[in-house]
Design a protein around this motif. Structure first.
Motif, PDB file in Angstrom:
ATOM      1  N   UNK A  37      49.091  55.983  28.597  1.00  0.00           N
ATOM      2  CA  UNK A  37      48.682  56.011  27.202  1.00  0.00           C
ATOM      3  C   UNK A  37      47.875  54.779  26.793  1.00  0.00           C
ATOM      4  N   UNK A  38      47.650  53.853  27.729  1.00  0.00           N
ATOM      5  CA  UNK A  38      46.924  52.637  27.400  1.00  0.00           C
ATOM      6  C   UNK A  38      45.456  52.946  27.136  1.00  0.00           C
ATOM      7  N   UNK A  39      44.910  52.499  26.005  1.00  0.00           N
ATOM      8  CA  UNK A  39      43.495  52.776  25.737  1.00  0.00           C
ATOM      9  C   UNK A  39      42.596  52.066  26.740  1.00  0.00           C
ATOM     10  N   UNK A  40      41.484  52.679  27.066  1.00  0.00           N
ATOM     11  CA  UNK A  40      40.542  52.080  28.001  1.00  0.00           C
ATOM     12  C   UNK A  40      39.832  50.892  27.365  1.00  0.00           C
ATOM     13  N   UNK A  41      39.533  49.899  28.191  1.00  0.00           N
ATOM     14  CA  UNK A  41      38.671  48.808  27.733  1.00  0.00           C
ATOM     15  C   UNK A  41      37.242  49.338  27.648  1.00  0.00           C
ATOM     16  N   UNK A  42      36.388  48.590  26.976  1.00  0.00           N
ATOM     17  CA  UNK A  42      34.975  48.981  26.959  1.00  0.00           C
ATOM     18  C   UNK A  42      34.348  48.763  28.332  1.00  0.00           C
ATOM     19  N   UNK A  43      34.699  47.614  28.965  1.00  0.00           N
ATOM     20  CA  UNK A  43      34.087  47.265  30.252  1.00  0.00           C
ATOM     21  C   UNK A  43      35.129  46.683  31.188  1.00  0.00           C
ATOM     22  N   UNK A  44      35.027  47.048  32.445  1.00  0.00           N
ATOM     23  CA  UNK A  44      35.735  46.357  33.510  1.00  0.00           C
ATOM     24  C   UNK A  44      34.703  45.800  34.478  1.00  0.00           C
ATOM     25  N   UNK A  45      34.778  44.488  34.721  1.00  0.00           N
ATOM     26  CA  UNK A  45      33.888  43.822  35.672  1.00  0.00           C
ATOM     27  C   UNK A  45      34.643  43.676  36.983  1.00  0.00           C
ATOM     28  N   UNK A  46      34.081  44.217  38.047  1.00  0.00           N
ATOM     29  CA  UNK A  46      34.728  44.242  39.356  1.00  0.00           C
ATOM     30  C   UNK A  46      34.078  43.197  40.268  1.00  0.00           C
ATOM     31  N   UNK A  47      34.756  42.046  40.436  1.00  0.00           N
ATOM     32  CA  UNK A  47      34.252  40.963  41.276  1.00  0.00           C
ATOM     33  C   UNK A  47      34.662  41.222  42.716  1.00  0.00           C
ATOM     34  N   UNK A  48      33.705  41.128  43.646  1.00  0.00           N
ATOM     35  CA  UNK A  48      33.971  41.490  45.049  1.00  0.00           C
ATOM     36  C   UNK A  48      33.150  40.595  45.955  1.00  0.00           C
ATOM     37  N   UNK A  49      33.805  39.892  46.866  1.00  0.00           N
ATOM     38  CA  UNK A  49      33.031  39.048  47.767  1.00  0.00           C
ATOM     39  C   UNK A  49      33.905  38.123  48.576  1.00  0.00           C
ATOM     40  N   UNK A  50      33.378  36.946  48.882  1.00  0.00           N
ATOM     41  CA  UNK A  50      34.094  36.036  49.765  1.00  0.00           C
ATOM     42  C   UNK A  50      33.567  34.614  49.606  1.00  0.00           C
ATOM     43  N   UNK A  51      34.385  33.673  50.129  1.00  0.00           N
ATOM     44  CA  UNK A  51      33.981  32.274  50.096  1.00  0.00           C
ATOM     45  C   UNK A  51      32.816  31.993  51.010  1.00  0.00           C
ATOM     46  N   UNK A  52      32.716  32.752  52.084  1.00  0.00           N
ATOM     47  CA  UNK A  52      31.552  32.691  52.944  1.00  0.00           C
ATOM     48  C   UNK A  52      31.210  31.322  53.469  1.00  0.00           C
ATOM     49  N   UNK A  53      32.166  30.569  53.902  1.00  0.00           N
ATOM     50  CA  UNK A  53      31.995  29.289  54.571  1.00  0.00           C
ATOM     51  C   UNK A  53      32.004  28.097  53.638  1.00  0.00           C
ATOM     52  N   UNK A  54      31.471  28.217  52.394  1.00  0.00           N
ATOM     53  CA  UNK A  54      31.408  26.985  51.601  1.00  0.00           C
ATOM     54  C   UNK A  54      31.352  27.158  50.090  1.00  0.00           C
ATOM     55  N   UNK A  55      31.767  28.276  49.547  1.00  0.00           N
ATOM     56  CA  UNK A  55      31.752  28.395  48.084  1.00  0.00           C
ATOM     57  C   UNK A  55      33.118  28.784  47.512  1.00  0.00           C
ATOM     58  N   UNK A  56      34.180  28.572  48.273  1.00  0.00           N
ATOM     59  CA  UNK A  56      35.511  28.961  47.807  1.00  0.00           C
ATOM     60  C   UNK A  56      35.912  28.266  46.514  1.00  0.00           C
TER      61      UNK A  56
END
Length: 482
Positions: A37-56
């Motif tokens: 019954x929870x109302x939907x948000x307007x937007x969901x931002x889906x973050x997906x990725x990795x530290x990739x050696x040097x940006x953790x």
């Protein structure tokens, strides 16, 4: 009696069948429980990725700032996160020999998946353990099936009216080969394999269209990239340069959506205003050896309407045909345009599309061809303007190969985009992997490879591979907190 036994047996089968279905419908332990019954948000931002050696640590800083942005009373945005930490600290030590394990809140070689909420204190030691997903060696981020599973999980965990996919980490555009720089999200847990653009497009085709893709990495505003995923998203955000990105991007987008939740283009305009407001800091990059010193670098960032790119590609096709059909007789003039076009990054032969079209028209001496090229350049400029929602331009008029960008009109303004790039040619990769390029949606739409096949002017940039000169700082601490 037999009838009663049969009825009882059927009832047991139904109960057992329902019980067997329950595990398939249950949530992961780290999943946020979204009630029916929870109302939907307007937007969901889906973050997906990795530290990739040097940006953790940059990812950690960004998530801390983003969590705070969700605390406003009228918040219309939800955030889901799935990212893998780097395999170990060695990549960070190359950039900063004094760095130590205590610089990071997550654990190297681990993958985390959770919904980010305003109540999370990401600075608490050990908080990640609650949201541990799997060892990164078990999570192949580059596979379509992994991305599909994440998107479906995100939609179930944080249902919304609109979704934005935000791939994060090092980007390499539509690179020809299948090495480190292909696509986006370098993952050193799996020998540097990244998400290819075709994989991302296939995953979106499988999971359903979304509102936008926010390409959070270097060199992703290639027309080849934008075209590949255009059928599956309404908008795309990207940079053609080595990305110089701080928290203002994502924080600005969240704040803008909350200010205009029912009008996405109005929200985008507000985000653009926020970026422009700090444009003096936008391109200032800390010195590699002395962080108190900054350098002003070329940079850009923009947003484009996916459904308007077809008209732009129509003009690219016309330009490709003109070049391929006339190169044998007009090579001297065409080579001048190719040799002097704006190059976004040394070692990466991505050039400014409108600049190239304009230079072809300027350099052709055949009167009829010159007029034809000018018509194409003008139509291309119009199509580009129609596709563009906004573009931040932080270019200092000198390209990566030190070519000075001269003004082309009486007002002293550049008339080319410095926003959308296109692949020119570097001979060895094209010889080896040209078939991959020809399999792209962009080439199917434009036939650009017909021009690449005959073009003899090579833009080799540097001997070093593209990404060796493109290790970017993706996520800096929130400027407002510094």
């Amino acid at each position: 009696m037999n009838r009663k036994i049969n009825q009882l047996f059927k009832m047991l089968l139904l109960v057992c069948g329902f019980a067997l279905m329950l595990p398939a419908c249950s949530k992961d332990d780290n999943e946020t429980d979204s009630g029916a019954d929870e109302p939907k948000a307007k937007y969901t931002i889906m973050i997906y990725g990795c530290g990739g050696e040097n940006v953790d640590n940059q990812i950690d800083y960004a998530l801390e700032a983003v969590a705070k942005a969700l605390s406003v009373s009228n918040n219309q945005v939800r955030i889901t996160v799935m990212y893998s930490m780097s395999k170990d600290i060695s990549g960070h030590k190359k950039d900063n020999p004094d760095v130590d394990e205590n610089s990071f809140l997550g654990e190297f070689g681990k993958t985390y998946r959770y919904e980010l909420t305003k109540d999370m204190d990401l600075t608490l030691e050990g908080f990640r353990s609650k949201y541990f997903y799997k060892n990164a060696s078990e999570v192949e981020l580059y596979k379509q099936s992994t991305l599909v599973d994440y998107i479906r999980w995100a939609k179930q965990t944080a249902p919304a009216e609109n979704y934005i996919l935000l791939p994060v980490n090092h980007g390499g555009g539509f690179d020809l080969d299948h090495e480190i720089t292909r696509g986006i999200a370098y993952d050193d847990n799996h020998n540097g394999i990244s998400n290819s653009i075709k994989t991302i497009a296939a995953a979106l085709k499988e999971t359903g269209n979304i509102k936008a893709i926010y390409w959070y990495g270097c060199l992703m505003a290639q027309l080849e990239v934008l075209t590949e995923v255009a059928p599956y998203c309404e908008y795309q955000f990207a940079s053609s340069h080595v990305a110089r990105i701080n928290n203002l991007h994502l924080l600005g987008l969240i704040n803008a959506i909350n200010a205009s939740p029912d009008n996405f283009e109005a929200a985008i305009a507000k985000q653009h205003e926020a970026i422009e407001a700090v444009n003096s800091d936008f391109c200032n990059i800390p010195d590699a050896t002395d962080p108190t010193i900054t350098h002003n670098e070329n940079c850009d960032f923009g947003c484009w309407r996916s459904n308007k790119l077809a008209a732009l590609n129509t003009q690219v096709k016309a330009l490709a045909t003109l070049l391929a059909d006339n190169y044998a007789t007009e090579s001297a003039d065409i080579d001048k345009a190719t040799a002097s076009v704006y190059l976004f990054e040394k070692g990466c032969t991505y050039v400014d599309l409108l600049d190239f079209a304009n230079l072809v028209a300027i350099n052709l001496t055949d009167t009829q061809l010159k007029a034809q090229a000018q018509t194409i350049a003008n139509a291309m400029r119009t199509a580009y303007a129609d596709a563009t929602v906004y573009r931040f331009n932080g270019v200092n008029r000198v390209s990566a190969d030190n070519y000075y960008v001269a003004p082309v009109n009486s007002e002293g303004n550049n008339e080319f985009s410095l926003g959308i790039s296109i692949y020119a040619k570097d001979e060895n990769p094209y010889k080896l992997y040209g078939a991959n390029y020809k399999a792209s949606a962009f080439d199917a739409a434009t036939g650009w490879s017909k021009w690449l096949d005959v073009n003899m002017t090579q833009l080799d940039g540097e001997v070093n591979p593209c990404n060796d000169s493109a290790w970017e700082t993706f996520w800096l601490e929130d400027p407002a907190e510094n």
